[in-house]
Scaffold this active site. Structure first.
Site, PDB file in Angstrom:
ATOM      1  N   SER A   1      -5.662   1.156   4.839  1.00 35.14           N
ATOM      2  CA  SER A   1      -6.331   0.520   3.708  1.00 35.14           C
ATOM      3  C   SER A   1      -7.121  -0.714   4.134  1.00 35.14           C
ATOM      4  CB  SER A   1      -5.308   0.106   2.647  1.00 35.14           C
ATOM      5  OG  SER A   1      -5.924  -0.679   1.645  1.00 35.14           O
TER       6      SER A   1
ATOM      7  N   ALA B   1      -5.583   5.120   0.093  1.00 33.89           N
ATOM      8  CA  ALA B   1      -5.371   5.112   1.539  1.00 33.89           C
ATOM      9  C   ALA B   1      -3.886   5.091   1.870  1.00 33.89           C
ATOM     10  CB  ALA B   1      -6.052   3.897   2.153  1.00 33.89           C
TER      11      ALA B   1
ATOM     12  N   GLU C   1     -16.174   5.096  -5.113  1.00 37.91           N
ATOM     13  CA  GLU C   1     -15.524   3.907  -5.669  1.00 37.91           C
ATOM     14  C   GLU C   1     -16.554   2.784  -5.819  1.00 37.91           C
ATOM     15  OE1 GLU C   1     -12.045   2.719  -3.549  1.00 37.91           O
ATOM     16  OE2 GLU C   1     -10.972   4.610  -3.902  1.00 37.91           O
TER      17      GLU C   1
ATOM     18  N   TRP D   1     -16.401   0.191  -7.414  1.00 36.06           N
ATOM     19  CA  TRP D   1     -15.739  -1.101  -7.612  1.00 36.06           C
ATOM     20  C   TRP D   1     -15.263  -1.730  -6.298  1.00 36.06           C
ATOM     21  CZ3 TRP D   1     -13.493   3.638  -8.986  1.00 36.06           C
ATOM     22  CH2 TRP D   1     -12.422   4.047  -8.186  1.00 36.06           C
ATOM     23  N   HIS D   2     -15.207  -0.951  -5.232  1.00 34.49           N
ATOM     24  CA  HIS D   2     -14.587  -1.411  -3.980  1.00 34.49           C
ATOM     25  C   HIS D   2     -15.635  -2.058  -3.079  1.00 34.49           C
ATOM     26  CE1 HIS D   2     -11.515  -1.106  -0.685  1.00 34.49           C
ATOM     27  NE2 HIS D   2     -12.615  -1.134   0.057  1.00 34.49           N
TER      28      HIS D   2
ATOM     29  N   HIS E   1      -7.824  -3.041   2.241  1.00 34.02           N
ATOM     30  CA  HIS E   1      -7.246  -4.195   1.551  1.00 34.02           C
ATOM     31  C   HIS E   1      -6.320  -4.985   2.470  1.00 34.02           C
ATOM     32  CE1 HIS E   1      -8.792  -3.603  -2.536  1.00 34.02           C
ATOM     33  NE2 HIS E   1      -8.663  -2.304  -2.318  1.00 34.02           N
TER      34      HIS E   1
ATOM     35  N   GLN F   1       0.831  -1.206   0.000  1.00 32.14           N
ATOM     36  CA  GLN F   1       0.000   0.000   0.000  1.00 32.14           C
ATOM     37  C   GLN F   1       0.866   1.258   0.000  1.00 32.14           C
ATOM     38  OE1 GLN F   1      -3.299  -0.177  -0.289  1.00 32.14           O
ATOM     39  NE2 GLN F   1      -3.566   2.045  -0.338  1.00 32.14           N
TER      40      GLN F   1
END
Length: 287
Positions: free
Chosen positions: A197, A192, A255, A257-258, A199, A171
């Site tokens: 993040s 982020a 976003e 897509w997230h 993720h 990240q």
């Protein structure tokens, strides 16, 4: 019987009736027959009620029930809330394995946190079958993603997974590239900081479609695939983490897509109430 004797009998009957109401289940703050007692005394009949008053009590009962049902939606077990410690002035989450962990610009993760149950979901990826870190998700989230892609296929919607787990240091590299290309201010709106993040939790996956050339772009939200995801992600336990119009709350740009896994029950409540994760926790009550 004289008028005063009759009045005494009536008032005594009302007193007895009031004393018995402790065994009834009442709306909060509204004593039994409170709105009718004065009128009943004047008429000499403690059981006489006005039709309009009965309607009002029914409406109050309905409002109380509705409020109770709404409150129940936001009852959440305590282990789903962030447990935080302050490290060098930063709020660090101590229970990052919590599937409801709220990771954002206020609450972050340790730089060495790596989920212990990462697996590769059996879905189609934009990069094919390569075994790379971004193809991984935590086991529960991976199973849920498989369910979501199956639901999409049943509706003739093709989705492709793009990016799941990212380490703290991965990240950092992504943020540095964005900062170099667009400047720090714009980078902070789009990417982020390391440790902030979702993720890194292993609970987030970016998705795309061929209709946007497998790109990560806000135009995905206008495609049939993006609209389908927005309307159906909660059925597999996901939410659109950074929705349109909530940028000031999430701290990030839109976003579509997230996707963030939070579990079926919580995803349903968040979706139906049009909330962000931050707004959900503002309403949530510990049990």
């Amino acid at each position: 019987m004289s008028y005063y004797v009759k009045l005494f009998v009536v008032i005594s009957g009302i007193t007895v009736l009031s004393a018995c109401t402790t065994n009834f289940s009442l709306p909060r703050g509204i004593p039994f027959n409170e709105v009718n007692q004065d009128e009943a005394i004047e008429k000499g009949d403690s059981h006489t009620t006005d039709n309009n008053d009965s309607i009002d009590e029914n409406q109050i009962n309905s409002e109380e029930i509705e409020e109770t049902e709404i409150d129940r939606e936001f009852l959440l077990e305590s282990h789903f809330f962030n447990e935080v410690k302050v490290v060098n002035g930063n709020q660090v989450i101590e229970n990052p394995s919590n599937i409801m962990a709220m990771v954002n610009k206020e609450y972050g993760l340790e730089d060495d946190y790596v989920p212990k149950d990462l697996v590769i979901p059996e879905v189609d990826f934009s990069f094919g079958d390569a075994d790379i870190p971004q193809s991984y998700l935590r086991k529960d989230a991976a199973t849920a993603l498989e369910k979501l892609f199956k639901l999409a296929k049943e509706d003739n919607i093709e989705l492709l997974a793009v990016s799941g787990y990212r380490s703290f240091f991965r990240q950092q590299g992504i943020f540095n590239v964005e900062k170099g290309n667009k400047g720090e201010e714009k980078a902070l709106q789009a990417v982020a900081l390391p440790g902030q993040s979702e993720h890194q939790t292993g609970l987030a996956m970016d998705v795309t479609s061929r209709s946007v050339n497998l790109e990560i772009t806000k135009e995905f939200g206008e495609t049939k695939e993006g609209k389908w995801v927005s309307e159906n992600a909660h059925k597999a336990g996901f939410i659109i983490r950074y929705p349109l119009g909530k940028e000031s709350i999430t701290g990030y740009q839109y976003e579509p897509w997230h996707l963030r896994y939070v579990g079926l029950e919580q995803a349903k409540v968040i979706y139906e109430n049009k909330l962000t994760l931050e707004e959900y926790f503002q309403k949530a009550k510990k049990i």
